[in-house]
Design an enzyme around this catalytic site. Structure first.
Site, PDB file in Angstrom:
ATOM      1  CG  ASN A 133      -8.033   9.676  -8.630  1.00 32.91           C
ATOM      2  OD1 ASN A 133      -8.697   9.803  -9.662  1.00 32.91           O
ATOM      3  ND2 ASN A 133      -6.730   9.443  -8.633  1.00 32.91           N
ATOM      4  CG  PHE A 135      -9.865   8.867 -13.672  1.00 34.61           C
ATOM      5  CD1 PHE A 135     -10.774   8.172 -14.455  1.00 34.61           C
ATOM      6  CD2 PHE A 135     -10.005  10.238 -13.535  1.00 34.61           C
ATOM      7  CE1 PHE A 135     -11.799   8.845 -15.097  1.00 34.61           C
ATOM      8  CE2 PHE A 135     -11.026  10.922 -14.185  1.00 34.61           C
ATOM      9  CZ  PHE A 135     -11.931  10.220 -14.965  1.00 34.61           C
ATOM     10  CB  ALA A 168      -4.114  16.091 -11.347  1.00 33.89           C
ATOM     11  CG  ASP A 192       1.084   5.770  -2.089  1.00 34.16           C
ATOM     12  OD1 ASP A 192       0.488   5.705  -1.003  1.00 34.16           O
ATOM     13  OD2 ASP A 192       1.763   4.832  -2.549  1.00 34.16           O
ATOM     14  N   GLY A 234      -5.736   2.860  -4.755  1.00 38.61           N
ATOM     15  CA  GLY A 234      -4.722   3.275  -5.722  1.00 38.61           C
ATOM     16  C   GLY A 234      -3.915   2.090  -6.221  1.00 38.61           C
ATOM     17  CB  THR A 236       2.126   1.800  -4.589  1.00 37.51           C
ATOM     18  OG1 THR A 236       2.477   2.015  -5.963  1.00 37.51           O
ATOM     19  CG2 THR A 236       3.250   1.064  -3.909  1.00 37.51           C
TER      20      THR A 236
HETATM   21  C1  LIG Z   1      12.596  -8.716  -7.681  1.00 40.63           C
HETATM   22  C2  LIG Z   1      11.501  -8.080  -6.885  1.00 40.63           C
HETATM   23  C3  LIG Z   1      11.774  -6.664  -6.573  1.00 40.63           C
HETATM   24  C4  LIG Z   1      10.785  -5.989  -5.698  1.00 40.63           C
HETATM   25  C5  LIG Z   1      11.277  -4.659  -5.305  1.00 40.63           C
HETATM   26  C6  LIG Z   1      10.313  -3.983  -4.449  1.00 40.63           C
HETATM   27  C7  LIG Z   1      10.781  -2.664  -3.942  1.00 40.63           C
HETATM   28  C8  LIG Z   1       9.602  -1.991  -3.349  1.00 40.63           C
HETATM   29  C9  LIG Z   1       9.870  -0.658  -2.767  1.00 40.63           C
HETATM   30  C10 LIG Z   1       8.583   0.043  -2.623  1.00 40.63           C
HETATM   31  C11 LIG Z   1       8.727   1.460  -2.284  1.00 40.63           C
HETATM   32  C12 LIG Z   1       7.422   2.119  -2.482  1.00 40.63           C
HETATM   33  C13 LIG Z   1       7.489   3.577  -2.285  1.00 40.63           C
HETATM   34  C14 LIG Z   1       6.178   4.189  -2.658  1.00 40.63           C
HETATM   35  C15 LIG Z   1       5.971   4.769  -3.799  1.00 40.63           C
HETATM   36  C16 LIG Z   1       4.651   5.332  -4.192  1.00 40.63           C
HETATM   37  O1  LIG Z   1       4.466   6.552  -3.555  1.00 40.63           O
HETATM   38  C17 LIG Z   1       4.657   5.546  -5.680  1.00 40.63           C
HETATM   39  C18 LIG Z   1       3.294   6.035  -6.183  1.00 40.63           C
HETATM   40  O2  LIG Z   1       2.302   5.108  -5.932  1.00 40.63           O
HETATM   41  P1  LIG Z   1       0.813   5.276  -6.561  1.00 40.63           P
HETATM   42  O3  LIG Z   1       0.896   4.967  -8.005  1.00 40.63           O
HETATM   43  O4  LIG Z   1      -0.034   4.259  -5.801  1.00 40.63           O
HETATM   44  O5  LIG Z   1       0.323   6.668  -6.320  1.00 40.63           O
HETATM   45  N1  LIG Z   1       4.968   4.317  -6.307  1.00 40.63           N
HETATM   46  C19 LIG Z   1       6.081   4.179  -7.015  1.00 40.63           C
HETATM   47  O6  LIG Z   1       6.842   5.074  -7.248  1.00 40.63           O
HETATM   48  C20 LIG Z   1       6.316   2.802  -7.515  1.00 40.63           C
HETATM   49  C21 LIG Z   1       7.701   2.391  -7.276  1.00 40.63           C
HETATM   50  C22 LIG Z   1       7.693   0.932  -7.463  1.00 40.63           C
HETATM   51  C23 LIG Z   1       8.943   0.341  -7.660  1.00 40.63           C
HETATM   52  C24 LIG Z   1       8.712  -1.106  -7.897  1.00 40.63           C
HETATM   53  C25 LIG Z   1       9.748  -1.738  -8.588  1.00 40.63           C
HETATM   54  C26 LIG Z   1       9.437  -3.121  -9.006  1.00 40.63           C
HETATM   55  C27 LIG Z   1      10.676  -3.687  -9.492  1.00 40.63           C
HETATM   56  C28 LIG Z   1      10.636  -4.972 -10.166  1.00 40.63           C
HETATM   57  C29 LIG Z   1      12.054  -5.229 -10.629  1.00 40.63           C
HETATM   58  C30 LIG Z   1      12.184  -6.510 -11.198  1.00 40.63           C
HETATM   59  C31 LIG Z   1      13.520  -6.831 -11.758  1.00 40.63           C
HETATM   60  C32 LIG Z   1      13.411  -8.141 -12.385  1.00 40.63           C
HETATM   61  C33 LIG Z   1      14.518  -8.437 -13.298  1.00 40.63           C
HETATM   62  C34 LIG Z   1      14.318  -9.670 -14.063  1.00 40.63           C
HETATM   63  N1  LIG Z   2     -10.069  13.361 -11.630  1.00 36.26           N
HETATM   64  C1  LIG Z   2      -8.758  13.231 -11.866  1.00 36.26           C
HETATM   65  N2  LIG Z   2      -8.267  13.197 -13.125  1.00 36.26           N
HETATM   66  C2  LIG Z   2      -6.949  13.023 -13.359  1.00 36.26           C
HETATM   67  N3  LIG Z   2      -6.021  12.892 -12.389  1.00 36.26           N
HETATM   68  C3  LIG Z   2      -6.454  12.914 -11.111  1.00 36.26           C
HETATM   69  C4  LIG Z   2      -7.830  13.077 -10.792  1.00 36.26           C
HETATM   70  N4  LIG Z   2      -7.968  13.053  -9.446  1.00 36.26           N
HETATM   71  C5  LIG Z   2      -6.720  12.886  -8.964  1.00 36.26           C
HETATM   72  N5  LIG Z   2      -5.809  12.806  -9.936  1.00 36.26           N
HETATM   73  C6  LIG Z   2      -4.353  12.611  -9.853  1.00 36.26           C
HETATM   74  O1  LIG Z   2      -4.064  11.267 -10.220  1.00 36.26           O
HETATM   75  C7  LIG Z   2      -2.833  10.857  -9.650  1.00 36.26           C
HETATM   76  C8  LIG Z   2      -2.837   9.384  -9.300  1.00 36.26           C
HETATM   77  O2  LIG Z   2      -3.851   9.107  -8.400  1.00 36.26           O
HETATM   78  P1  LIG Z   2      -3.827   8.010  -7.256  1.00 36.26           P
HETATM   79  O3  LIG Z   2      -5.165   8.105  -6.601  1.00 36.26           O
HETATM   80  O4  LIG Z   2      -2.648   8.154  -6.406  1.00 36.26           O
HETATM   81  O5  LIG Z   2      -3.786   6.636  -8.054  1.00 36.26           O
HETATM   82  P2  LIG Z   2      -2.590   5.639  -8.411  1.00 36.26           P
HETATM   83  O6  LIG Z   2      -2.188   4.982  -7.126  1.00 36.26           O
HETATM   84  O7  LIG Z   2      -3.206   4.659  -9.347  1.00 36.26           O
HETATM   85  O8  LIG Z   2      -1.475   6.413  -9.013  1.00 36.26           O
HETATM   86  C9  LIG Z   2      -2.666  11.725  -8.426  1.00 36.26           C
HETATM   87  O9  LIG Z   2      -1.412  12.355  -8.495  1.00 36.26           O
HETATM   88  C10 LIG Z   2      -3.790  12.756  -8.476  1.00 36.26           C
HETATM   89  O10 LIG Z   2      -3.287  14.063  -8.312  1.00 36.26           O
END
Ligand SMILES: CCCCCCCCCCCCC/C=C/[C@@H](O)[C@H](COP(=O)(O)O)NC(=O)CCCCCCCCCCCCCCC
Ligand SMILES: Nc1ncnc2c1ncn2[C@@H]1O[C@H](COP(=O)(O)OP(=O)(O)O)[C@@H](O)[C@H]1O
Ligand SMILES: [Ca+2]
Length: 584
Positions: A133, A135, A168, A192, A234, A236
């Site tokens: 990917n 992006f 995507a 992810d 990515g 996260t």
């Molecule tokens: C005060 C510090 C708080 C830290 C809280 C950390 C909680 C972390 C839990 C992580 C669970 C991750 C589950 C995975 C999710 C991913 O699949 C998914 C997609 O990832 P991709 O973009 O790489 O494709 N990522 C997510 O949905 C991101 C969820 C992240 C939640 C992070 C929340 C950060 C919160 C900061 C709150 C701060 C409050 C401060 C108030 C002054």
């Molecule tokens: N070439 C593309 N253009 C736009 N979206 C894409 C492309 N390739 C993959 N994706 C989509 O982008 C989303 C985010 O990608 P990912 O690699 O998980 O990065 P991030 O962790 O930054 O979110 C995925 O859901 C995927 O389906």
């Protein structure tokens, strides 16, 4: 040079030092011999961790022979770095150049080492299908692959077919539809979301081939043979971090090359009798749903969007009513508060295999799905909990990531057929901040009066009476009957579909453009929800809102009243779980 079937031995030189080298059983080792013939330090490399053996003196990058003498060979192997941040240290490529007493001895060493590799490491991949990917994350996917991954694959004799995605779901569709003969695995270079595409492709294809209906919420799914590898690039990278203990492209590549295999639980999400999605790390309602919805509007911020949105959503201090039902897992086996950690070679996970696949026939290596077409894992008494929640999360594994090194549920297992259900009830803002903050330190995030955690096999969620989705759908039908009556809603929906940024007045605020386009294609963007009373603008708004959205591994689900079920060890990754480097 002495050789018999189990042991090869000879003198070798590294630089100007003499060594006694042995290849016996599963190990290749070399011991320095000083001038008085005394043995000094020994270095030992398991054959399973040898990456390649080359004639001559070979540099890693650019991979070229610097000198070709008839007496030399170069050994490449997995090297554990001495320092890491957590208990897991990164792996790098070790290289040692040996000089042999004669050309014959050199050729024999090369042959014997390569034969040992074939016999002791039979599950290594030969040909891989790689999706990049361009992006994802910091947009460095292509660079990471070409500079760090491809040279190692080449060294290990692995050929790869590379697809740089242009949209995507391209990777998912490729796996579902194209001929995959000859591939030993699929690799994603991304985050992810990209992993999730491969997951859906691999599971979907396996079920198609086995004639299993994914929409049937009670069916026993066919486990997938095609391994998945993750090169983290990515935002996260939670799946990579949880299954490796580190986000490092070289470490991931080396695990792929040596053919490591880690089974992984997968959760299916159904809405009525339709499969909505699969996930491995998290499905979260309330806080995590709102954070994702908000973050989609700030994609340009890159990985920082989650922190920014996290703060915004935190300041809103919302909670949501609902009913959660769950099917408990056997509490004698493990519990989410037993203070254990699922590490490489985890006993709980390995002992789960027999329970999960009682009809597994090891001689034919076939899972006879037809013997038990319906999962016995769904037997048991459901428990019901009602209330107002700040967040509801379900995670099949610990879901650790650099932001939270111990994860959402630190004692969850990768492959035990269970998930952990975490309920955070309405709490004051300081209490909730304490809960969040404990994800980042060693304090127990479950030791708070408003937090509950259960180890489960399945979960159902429903809204309070009057908020239900069925009722919502009825409303929708009524609206259709009065077609044209509310032109304003129609117009606003259309304008939103043209420009999803305008979507701040809905609970589908976070839908990516792609997602919206797909739903527009299917004609199922719920109009009644676009301007439904009770839904308010962005997180800055102070009016109450009674329905949140589900964040499913980083995607917003189009339904609220979902049911989830764990499918134990459904897929396999090129990984081995978290290797504890603090232990010998
Ligand atoms: C005060 C510090 C708080 C830290 C809280 C950390 C909680 C972390 C839990 C992580 C669970 C991750 C589950 C995975 C999710 C991913 O699949 C998914 C997609 O990832 P991709 O973009 O790489 O494709 N990522 C997510 O949905 C991101 C969820 C992240 C939640 C992070 C929340 C950060 C919160 C900061 C709150 C701060 C409050 C401060 C108030 C002054
Ligand atoms: N070439 C593309 N253009 C736009 N979206 C894409 C492309 N390739 C993959 N994706 C989509 O982008 C989303 C985010 O990608 P990912 O690699 O998980 O990065 P991030 O962790 O930054 O979110 C995925 O859901 C995927 O389906
Ligand atoms: Ca699990």
């Amino acid at each position: 040079m002495e050789t018999d079937s189990v042991r090869v031995e000879s003198s070798l030189w590294i630089g100007n030092k003499r060594y006694r080298a042995f290849l016996s059983g599963w190990y290749f080792s070399w011991t320095e011999i000083d001038e008085r013939n005394r043995e000094k330090k020994t270095i030992s490399v398991p054959v399973s961790e040898v990456i390649g053996v080359k004639e001559g003196r070979v540099e890693i990058q650019p991979q070229k022979k610097v000198e070709d003498t008839d007496l030399d060979f170069t050994l490449f192997y997995v090297k554990r770095n001495s320092k890491g941040k957590g208990i897991r240290v990164p792996w790098s490529l070790g290289r040692t150049q040996f000089c042999c007493p004669s050309r014959g001895v050199r050729d024999q060493w090369i042959t014997q080492l390569r034969t040992a590799l074939k016999t002791h490491s039979p599950s290594r991949p030969h040909r891989l299908l790689v999706f990049i990917n361009p992006f994802g994350g910091k947009k460095r996917g292509k660079q990471i692959f070409h500079s760090l991954v491809a040279p190692l694959f080449e060294l290990a004799g692995i050929s790869s077919h590379v697809v740089v995605t242009e949209r995507a779901n391209q990777a998912r569709d490729y796996i579902l539809k194209k001929d995959l003969t000859g591939f030993d695995g699929v690799i994603c270079v991304g985050g992810d979301g990209m992993f999730s595409e491969l997951l859906h492709g691999v599971i979907g294809r396996t079920q198609q081939e086995a004639g299993v209906s994914e929409h049937d919420p009670t069916v026993m799914l066919q486990p997938c043979d095609l391994h998945i590898g993750i090169i983290p690039a990515g935002s996260t990278d939670c799946v990579c971090f949880t299954t490796m203990g580190i986000n490092d492209p070289v470490t991931s590549t080396l695990h792929i090359i040596i053919g490591d295999s880690q089974p992984l639980d997968v959760c299916s999400v159904h809405y009525q009798s339709t499969l909505v999605r699969y996930f491995v790390s998290m499905v979260g309602y309330g806080f995590y749903g709102d954070v994702l919805a908000e973050s989609e509007r700030h994609r340009w911020m890159g990985p920082l969007r989650y922190d920014y949105s996290g703060c915004m959503v935190y300041l809103c201090n919302r909670s949501y009513p609902g009913q959660v039902q769950y099917l408990p897992a056997d509490s004698h086996i493990s519990s989410p508060r037993d203070n254990t950690r699922c590490l490489s070679g985890c006993r709980v996970c390995s002992e789960s295999k027999e329970r999960l696949f009682p009809h597994f026939n090891s001689s034919s290596s076939l899972y006879s799905a037809n013997v038990s077409q319906y999962s016995s894992e769904l037997e048991g008494e459901w428990v019901t909990i009602e209330g107002r929640f700040k967040c509801i999360s379900l995670t099949c594994m610990s879901s650790s990531c650099p932001r939270s090194p111990k994860g959402l549920s630190p004692s969850a297992h990768l492959a035990d057929g269970t998930a952990d259900l975490i309920l955070v009830r309405e709490a004051n803002p300081l209490g909730f901040l304490t809960y969040l903050h404990r994800h980042t330190n060693t304090q127990d995030q479950f030791d708070l009066p408003f937090v509950e955690v259960y180890r489960v096999k399945a979960v159902r969620f429903s809204l309070p009476p009057g908020e239900g989705e069925e009722e919502e759908e009825e409303e929708e039908e009524e609206e259709e009957e009065y077609e044209g009556a509310d032109r304003e809603i129609q117009a606003s929906t259309e304008s939103v579909l043209e420009d999803p940024e305008k979507l701040c007045c809905s609970n589908i605020a976070g839908h990516s453009q792609q997602h919206l386009a797909e739903r527009k294609e299917r004609g199922n963007v719920a109009m009644s929800r676009v301007k439904r009373p009770g839904f308010v603008c962005g997180p800055c708004c102070t009016k109450p809102r009674s329905v949140s959205v589900w964040n499913c591994d980083g995607e917003i689900l189009p339904h609220t009243e979902i049911s989830c079920r764990v499918h134990g060890q459904l897929v396999r990754l090129f990984a081995r779980g978290i290797e504890d480097s603090t232990k010998p």
